[in-house]
Motif scaffolding. Sequence first.
Motif, PDB file in Angstrom:
ATOM      1  N   LYS A  44       0.898  -1.329  -0.120  1.00 26.41           N
ATOM      2  CA  LYS A  44      -0.148   0.261   0.092  1.00 26.41           C
ATOM      3  C   LYS A  44       1.000   1.427   0.207  1.00 26.41           C
ATOM      4  CE  LYS A  44      -4.084  -2.113   2.364  1.00 26.41           C
ATOM      5  NZ  LYS A  44      -4.653  -2.428   3.927  1.00 26.41           N
ATOM      6  N   LEU A  45       1.822   1.355   1.136  1.00 22.00           N
ATOM      7  CA  LEU A  45       2.700   2.263   0.689  1.00 22.00           C
ATOM      8  C   LEU A  45       3.629   2.435  -0.783  1.00 22.00           C
ATOM      9  CD1 LEU A  45       4.711   2.356   4.213  1.00 22.00           C
ATOM     10  CD2 LEU A  45       2.633   3.713   3.762  1.00 22.00           C
ATOM     11  N   LYS A  46       3.780   1.631  -1.134  1.00 21.01           N
ATOM     12  CA  LYS A  46       4.365   0.970  -2.808  1.00 21.01           C
ATOM     13  C   LYS A  46       3.697   2.272  -3.267  1.00 21.01           C
ATOM     14  CE  LYS A  46       5.487  -1.840  -4.957  1.00 21.01           C
ATOM     15  NZ  LYS A  46       5.889  -2.948  -5.874  1.00 21.01           N
ATOM     16  N   SER A  47       1.961   2.564  -2.996  1.00 22.95           N
ATOM     17  CA  SER A  47       1.155   3.216  -4.586  1.00 22.95           C
ATOM     18  C   SER A  47       1.970   4.708  -3.580  1.00 22.95           C
ATOM     19  CB  SER A  47      -0.210   2.885  -4.090  1.00 22.95           C
ATOM     20  OG  SER A  47      -0.487   3.363  -2.643  1.00 22.95           O
ATOM     21  N   LEU A  48       1.687   5.708  -2.848  1.00 23.67           N
ATOM     22  CA  LEU A  48       2.050   6.649  -2.387  1.00 23.67           C
ATOM     23  C   LEU A  48       3.756   7.517  -3.301  1.00 23.67           C
ATOM     24  CD1 LEU A  48       1.685   6.557   1.297  1.00 23.67           C
ATOM     25  CD2 LEU A  48      -0.682   6.629  -0.755  1.00 23.67           C
ATOM     26  N   ASN A  49       3.398   8.204  -3.952  1.00 21.98           N
ATOM     27  CA  ASN A  49       4.174   8.914  -4.114  1.00 21.98           C
ATOM     28  C   ASN A  49       5.059  10.209  -3.191  1.00 21.98           C
ATOM     29  OD1 ASN A  49       5.943  10.762  -5.418  1.00 21.98           O
ATOM     30  ND2 ASN A  49       4.637  12.272  -6.465  1.00 21.98           N
ATOM     31  N   VAL A  50       5.874   8.919  -2.687  1.00 22.44           N
ATOM     32  CA  VAL A  50       7.335   9.339  -1.404  1.00 22.44           C
ATOM     33  C   VAL A  50       8.422   9.835  -1.950  1.00 22.44           C
ATOM     34  CG1 VAL A  50       7.981   8.980   0.441  1.00 22.44           C
ATOM     35  CG2 VAL A  50       5.427   8.101  -0.227  1.00 22.44           C
ATOM     36  N   GLU A  51       8.147  11.583  -1.767  1.00 25.45           N
ATOM     37  CA  GLU A  51      10.066  12.037  -1.859  1.00 25.45           C
ATOM     38  C   GLU A  51      10.289  12.223  -0.039  1.00 25.45           C
ATOM     39  OE1 GLU A  51      12.710  13.861  -3.853  1.00 25.45           O
ATOM     40  OE2 GLU A  51      11.116  13.026  -4.587  1.00 25.45           O
ATOM     41  N   LYS A  52       9.671  12.547   0.628  1.00 26.80           N
ATOM     42  CA  LYS A  52      10.858  12.762   1.908  1.00 26.80           C
ATOM     43  C   LYS A  52       9.778  11.897   3.291  1.00 26.80           C
ATOM     44  CE  LYS A  52      10.564  17.569   0.779  1.00 26.80           C
ATOM     45  NZ  LYS A  52      10.362  18.624   1.507  1.00 26.80           N
ATOM     46  N   LEU A  53      10.955  10.348   3.279  1.00 32.57           N
ATOM     47  CA  LEU A  53      10.223  10.186   4.185  1.00 32.57           C
ATOM     48  C   LEU A  53      11.155  10.319   5.745  1.00 32.57           C
ATOM     49  CD1 LEU A  53       9.099   6.627   4.320  1.00 32.57           C
ATOM     50  CD2 LEU A  53      11.764   5.957   4.176  1.00 32.57           C
ATOM     51  N   PHE A  54      10.419   9.974   6.716  1.00 28.00           N
ATOM     52  CA  PHE A  54      10.797  10.583   8.189  1.00 28.00           C
ATOM     53  C   PHE A  54      10.227   9.187   8.992  1.00 28.00           C
ATOM     54  CE2 PHE A  54       9.610  14.493   6.035  1.00 28.00           C
ATOM     55  CZ  PHE A  54      11.022  15.211   6.151  1.00 28.00           C
ATOM     56  N   PRO A  55      10.866   7.711   8.793  1.00 32.11           N
ATOM     57  CA  PRO A  55      10.883   6.906   9.996  1.00 32.11           C
ATOM     58  C   PRO A  55      10.775   7.212  11.138  1.00 32.11           C
ATOM     59  CG  PRO A  55      13.007   7.082   9.478  1.00 32.11           C
ATOM     60  CD  PRO A  55      12.385   7.825   8.567  1.00 32.11           C
TER      61      PRO A  55
END
Length: 80
Positions: A44-55
């Motif tokens: 599901k997360l792969k389907s998002l357009n994520v540029e900035k990731l904050f773990p």
Amino acid sequence: GSFSFYVEREKMLFSGDTVFSSGVFGRVDLPTGSMRDMVETLEKLKSLNVEKLFPGHGLPKLRNGWEAINEAFKRAAQVV
């Protein structure tokens, strides 16, 4: 379980303990953990357009955050 919050306008994902900047996914060996659920979540997360990731732990990934998500998904999918 872990929560992730996506800010679409900023292309930012706050991923908690689900996925980390190095392309590693969170723990599934705890009593309520499930590798299948982790794979489904990462998909599901792969389907998002994520540029900035904050773990939840470690350094953020300020460019191409989707790369870490894809890597974590590949690693998790190999285990299932």
